[in-house]
Write a protein that holds these residues in place. Structure first.
Motif, mmCIF file in Angstrom:
data_model
loop_
_atom_site.group_PDB
_atom_site.id
_atom_site.type_symbol
_atom_site.label_atom_id
_atom_site.label_comp_id
_atom_site.label_asym_id
_atom_site.label_seq_id
_atom_site.Cartn_x
_atom_site.Cartn_y
_atom_site.Cartn_z
ATOM 1 N N ALA A 4 -23.407 186.320 -43.933
ATOM 2 C CA ALA A 4 -23.227 186.975 -45.318
ATOM 3 C C ALA A 4 -21.701 186.944 -45.767
ATOM 4 C CB ALA A 4 -23.398 188.411 -45.088
ATOM 5 N N ALA A 5 -20.800 186.884 -45.027
ATOM 6 C CA ALA A 5 -19.310 186.835 -45.149
ATOM 7 C C ALA A 5 -19.179 185.334 -45.712
ATOM 8 C CB ALA A 5 -18.417 187.278 -44.170
ATOM 9 N N PHE A 6 -19.851 184.427 -45.047
ATOM 10 C CA PHE A 6 -19.469 182.919 -45.357
ATOM 11 C C PHE A 6 -20.062 182.741 -46.911
ATOM 12 C CE2 PHE A 6 -20.371 178.287 -44.829
ATOM 13 C CZ PHE A 6 -19.008 177.995 -44.473
ATOM 14 N N LEU A 7 -21.109 183.207 -47.004
ATOM 15 C CA LEU A 7 -21.730 183.002 -48.292
ATOM 16 C C LEU A 7 -21.019 183.549 -49.472
ATOM 17 C CD1 LEU A 7 -25.630 183.230 -47.344
ATOM 18 C CD2 LEU A 7 -24.326 180.957 -47.675
ATOM 19 N N LEU A 8 -20.470 184.824 -48.852
ATOM 20 C CA LEU A 8 -19.988 185.510 -50.118
ATOM 21 C C LEU A 8 -18.575 184.771 -50.385
ATOM 22 C CD1 LEU A 8 -19.994 189.324 -49.370
ATOM 23 C CD2 LEU A 8 -21.008 188.209 -51.034
ATOM 24 N N THR A 9 -17.861 184.092 -49.386
ATOM 25 C CA THR A 9 -16.589 183.429 -49.693
ATOM 26 C C THR A 9 -16.855 182.128 -50.604
ATOM 27 O OG1 THR A 9 -16.737 182.551 -47.595
ATOM 28 C CG2 THR A 9 -15.123 184.138 -47.870
ATOM 29 N N LEU A 10 -18.051 181.537 -50.327
ATOM 30 C CA LEU A 10 -18.285 180.328 -50.802
ATOM 31 C C LEU A 10 -18.829 180.415 -52.270
ATOM 32 C CD1 LEU A 10 -19.950 177.897 -48.155
ATOM 33 C CD2 LEU A 10 -17.676 177.692 -49.105
ATOM 34 N N PHE A 11 -19.660 181.248 -52.451
ATOM 35 C CA PHE A 11 -20.247 181.487 -53.746
ATOM 36 C C PHE A 11 -19.936 182.361 -54.718
ATOM 37 C CE2 PHE A 11 -23.286 179.075 -50.905
ATOM 38 C CZ PHE A 11 -23.142 177.953 -51.541
ATOM 39 N N THR A 12 -19.213 183.534 -54.119
ATOM 40 C CA THR A 12 -18.643 184.333 -55.169
ATOM 41 C C THR A 12 -17.173 184.534 -55.280
ATOM 42 O OG1 THR A 12 -18.285 186.216 -53.642
ATOM 43 C CG2 THR A 12 -20.565 186.090 -54.605
ATOM 44 N N PRO A 13 -16.489 185.033 -56.460
ATOM 45 C CA PRO A 13 -15.072 185.166 -56.233
ATOM 46 C C PRO A 13 -14.242 186.186 -55.627
ATOM 47 C CG PRO A 13 -15.927 185.605 -58.428
ATOM 48 C CD PRO A 13 -17.110 185.619 -57.561
ATOM 49 N N ILE A 14 -15.357 186.990 -54.799
ATOM 50 C CA ILE A 14 -14.710 188.143 -54.086
ATOM 51 C C ILE A 14 -13.573 187.866 -53.284
ATOM 52 C CG2 ILE A 14 -15.324 190.049 -52.535
ATOM 53 C CD1 ILE A 14 -18.345 189.583 -53.295
ATOM 54 N N PRO A 15 -12.468 188.361 -53.443
ATOM 55 C CA PRO A 15 -11.338 187.993 -52.794
ATOM 56 C C PRO A 15 -11.548 188.389 -51.205
ATOM 57 C CG PRO A 15 -10.840 189.998 -54.305
ATOM 58 C CD PRO A 15 -12.503 189.593 -54.375
ATOM 59 N N THR A 16 -10.698 187.482 -50.145
ATOM 60 C CA THR A 16 -10.556 187.648 -48.982
ATOM 61 C C THR A 16 -10.501 189.040 -48.555
ATOM 62 O OG1 THR A 16 -9.609 185.526 -48.935
ATOM 63 C CG2 THR A 16 -9.833 186.551 -46.921
ATOM 64 N N ILE A 17 -9.116 189.950 -48.887
ATOM 65 C CA ILE A 17 -9.242 191.442 -48.522
ATOM 66 C C ILE A 17 -10.329 192.151 -48.826
ATOM 67 C CG2 ILE A 17 -7.873 193.544 -49.058
ATOM 68 C CD1 ILE A 17 -5.528 191.540 -49.672
ATOM 69 N N ALA A 18 -11.166 191.999 -49.787
ATOM 70 C CA ALA A 18 -12.212 192.799 -50.214
ATOM 71 C C ALA A 18 -13.481 192.576 -49.050
ATOM 72 C CB ALA A 18 -12.840 192.502 -51.380
ATOM 73 N N ILE A 19 -13.540 191.357 -48.536
ATOM 74 C CA ILE A 19 -14.412 191.028 -47.679
ATOM 75 C C ILE A 19 -14.154 191.603 -46.444
ATOM 76 C CG2 ILE A 19 -15.615 189.139 -46.239
ATOM 77 C CD1 ILE A 19 -15.456 187.368 -48.879
ATOM 78 N N VAL A 20 -13.036 191.623 -45.821
ATOM 79 C CA VAL A 20 -12.484 192.385 -44.975
ATOM 80 C C VAL A 20 -12.798 194.006 -44.776
ATOM 81 C CG1 VAL A 20 -10.673 192.908 -43.364
ATOM 82 C CG2 VAL A 20 -10.622 190.655 -44.332
ATOM 83 N N VAL A 21 -12.617 194.397 -45.691
ATOM 84 C CA VAL A 21 -12.611 195.878 -46.198
ATOM 85 C C VAL A 21 -14.215 196.189 -45.952
ATOM 86 C CG1 VAL A 21 -12.403 197.748 -47.666
ATOM 87 C CG2 VAL A 21 -10.414 196.266 -47.124
ATOM 88 N N MET A 22 -14.982 195.505 -46.752
ATOM 89 C CA MET A 22 -16.492 195.609 -46.774
ATOM 90 C C MET A 22 -16.943 195.483 -45.391
ATOM 91 S SD MET A 22 -17.097 193.855 -50.289
ATOM 92 C CE MET A 22 -18.619 192.734 -49.723
ATOM 93 N N ALA A 23 -16.501 194.617 -44.537
ATOM 94 C CA ALA A 23 -17.088 194.213 -43.359
ATOM 95 C C ALA A 23 -16.738 195.443 -42.286
ATOM 96 C CB ALA A 23 -16.615 193.108 -42.677
ATOM 97 N N GLY A 24 -15.589 196.086 -42.507
ATOM 98 C CA GLY A 24 -15.201 197.111 -41.588
ATOM 99 C C GLY A 24 -16.148 198.532 -42.023
ATOM 100 N N ILE A 25 -16.333 198.604 -43.333
ATOM 101 C CA ILE A 25 -16.984 199.835 -43.728
ATOM 102 C C ILE A 25 -18.372 199.484 -43.538
ATOM 103 C CG2 ILE A 25 -18.226 200.817 -45.746
ATOM 104 C CD1 ILE A 25 -15.505 200.189 -47.434
ATOM 105 N N PHE A 26 -19.020 198.282 -43.629
ATOM 106 C CA PHE A 26 -20.361 198.065 -42.893
ATOM 107 C C PHE A 26 -20.509 198.334 -41.594
ATOM 108 C CE2 PHE A 26 -23.603 195.066 -41.488
ATOM 109 C CZ PHE A 26 -24.697 195.408 -42.299
ATOM 110 N N GLY A 27 -19.497 197.859 -40.690
ATOM 111 C CA GLY A 27 -19.454 198.256 -39.313
ATOM 112 C C GLY A 27 -19.566 199.616 -39.141
ATOM 113 N N VAL A 28 -18.976 200.649 -39.768
ATOM 114 C CA VAL A 28 -18.919 202.107 -39.812
ATOM 115 C C VAL A 28 -20.336 202.635 -39.945
ATOM 116 C CG1 VAL A 28 -17.893 204.405 -40.229
ATOM 117 C CG2 VAL A 28 -16.632 202.330 -39.965
ATOM 118 N N ILE A 29 -20.707 202.285 -41.146
ATOM 119 C CA ILE A 29 -22.266 202.493 -41.635
ATOM 120 C C ILE A 29 -23.324 202.357 -40.474
ATOM 121 C CG2 ILE A 29 -24.068 202.031 -43.500
ATOM 122 C CD1 ILE A 29 -22.072 201.507 -45.466
ATOM 123 N N LEU A 30 -23.270 200.844 -39.998
ATOM 124 C CA LEU A 30 -24.160 200.538 -38.796
ATOM 125 C C LEU A 30 -24.021 201.414 -37.747
ATOM 126 C CD1 LEU A 30 -25.649 197.834 -39.134
ATOM 127 C CD2 LEU A 30 -24.258 196.996 -37.698
#
Lengths: 182, 180
Positions: free
Chosen positions: A148-174
């Protein structure tokens, strides 16, 4: 204030920074030799703890270890001095190399050499990615997060920092849903 | 003014690059789009120099990037800004959180972050490939072949422990001899 030990912190980490290549795990044997065997500043278990903390905090792992050990010995000033010692060799050596490279940029042999080096840099980096993937993609959930992170970096303009933060939040939800227990 | 931007950008990298040296690469790549401090092509040189000089990879890359942007003082500013978040975060942890790495929430956060960082680095390396192995006239065949050969050789048991600088030295010689 123990000036002698502050100076030693600087000197020891200067030596570690100046004599190891690559950082991260490659530094462990050197750290053990200098900090546990020679200086008796920390125990081997503490060094491993240090490494664990270094790996799950942001920043350069070698620097995190230096700060941690420096702080243990001489509080905040010790942390700062140890870190300065660790980065000093890099500052000196890389600046000298960079200055030198700039002056030979236009040389035709240098350009041939650089093209060769580029090929090998790609091989080295590919190797780094594979090593990392082996260590971090240990379950289907991990693979899914990675994809998911790989596709987001390749096909969306979401900044790197936002992806790191999102992944952390996702980890907590999980974790709340009981998904990280495997 | 460049120094202020350098400070801000590298402080952010230090705060968000989880996983050490290679994790700074995606962020350094982002910077090529935002500033004209260095180009994507310069990044390959930066990686090569950082791999073959002593010191942590992330620190070497920051020094080189800062040097490219604003000379010697730029290198110092970038490096100091990169380590500042580490110093702050680690001292807070050492002071207040004895069992930080055993904490459940911390574990959960990094459970999510670790695979994502692998993806970020992979995509940065993909970007590096496109720059390093492409010229104006299409694919750079010779470096590509060298890349494949060296990648294969690196996985031979005897050569696994070779230092990256060794491979880079060989690459330079091959590049000159075969006029890459």
């Amino acid at each position: 204030m123990n000036w002698k030990e502050l100076w030693q912190l600087y000197a020891v980490f200067f030596r570690i920074g100046g004599l190891t290549f690559g950082g991260g795990l490659t530094m462990l044997p050197m750290l053990k030799h200098e900090l546990v065997n020679k200086k008796d500043w920390i125990t081997e278990e503490e060094l491993i703890d240090c490494y664990a903390i270094g790996q799950c905090t942001p920043g350069i792992i070698a620097v995190n270890t230096a700060t941690f050990v420096g702080y243990r010995r001489q509080k905040v000033l010790g942390g700062i001095i140890a870190t300065l010692g660790m980065v000093s060799p890099s500052l000196l050596i890389v600046t000298i190399v960079a200055t030198f490279l700039q002056s030979i940029m236009d040389n035709v042999y240098f350009q041939h050499a650089m093209m060769g080096i580029k090929g090998v840099v790609c091989a080295l980096m590919l190797n780094t990615v594979i090593t990392l993937a082996k260590k971090s993609l240990v379950s289907p959930v991990c693979i899914a997060i990675c994809a998911a992170a790989f596709l987001l970096t390749l096909f969306t303009p979401i900044p790197t920092i936002a992806i790191v933060v999102m992944a952390g939040i996702f980890g907590v939800i999980l974790d709340k849903m009981g998904g990280t227990r495997s | 003014m460049t120094y202020v931007y350098l400070f801000w950008e590298f402080f952010k990298i230090g705060l968000f690059a989880v996983g050490g040296g290679p994790a700074t690469l995606p962020f350094l790549m982002d910077l090529t789009q935002k500033y004209d401090w260095y180009s994507m092509a310069d990044l390959t040189n930066m990686v090569a120099v950082s791999e073959s000089t002593p010191g942590p990879l992330g620190i070497n890359m920051a020094t080189y990037a800062g040097f490219h942007a604003a000379g010697i003082l730029g290198g110092v500013v970038a490096t100091m800004s990169l380590v500042l978040p580490s110093i702050i975060v680690i001292i807070i942890i050492a002071k207040f959180l004895a069992n930080f790495s055993e904490n459940r929430t911390v574990k959960a956060v990094f459970f999510g972050i670790r695979p994502a960082v692998t993806a970020l680095i992979a995509s940065a390396v993909y970007g590096l490939f496109k720059v390093a192995l492409m010229t104006e006239n299409g694919l750079a065949i010779k470096p590509l072949i060298l890349c494949v050969i060296v990648f294969g050789l690196m996985h031979i048991k005897k050569l696994k422990s070779w230092h990256p600088a060794m491979w880079l030295l060989i690459a330079a010689v091959v590049g000159i001899v075969f006029r890459f």
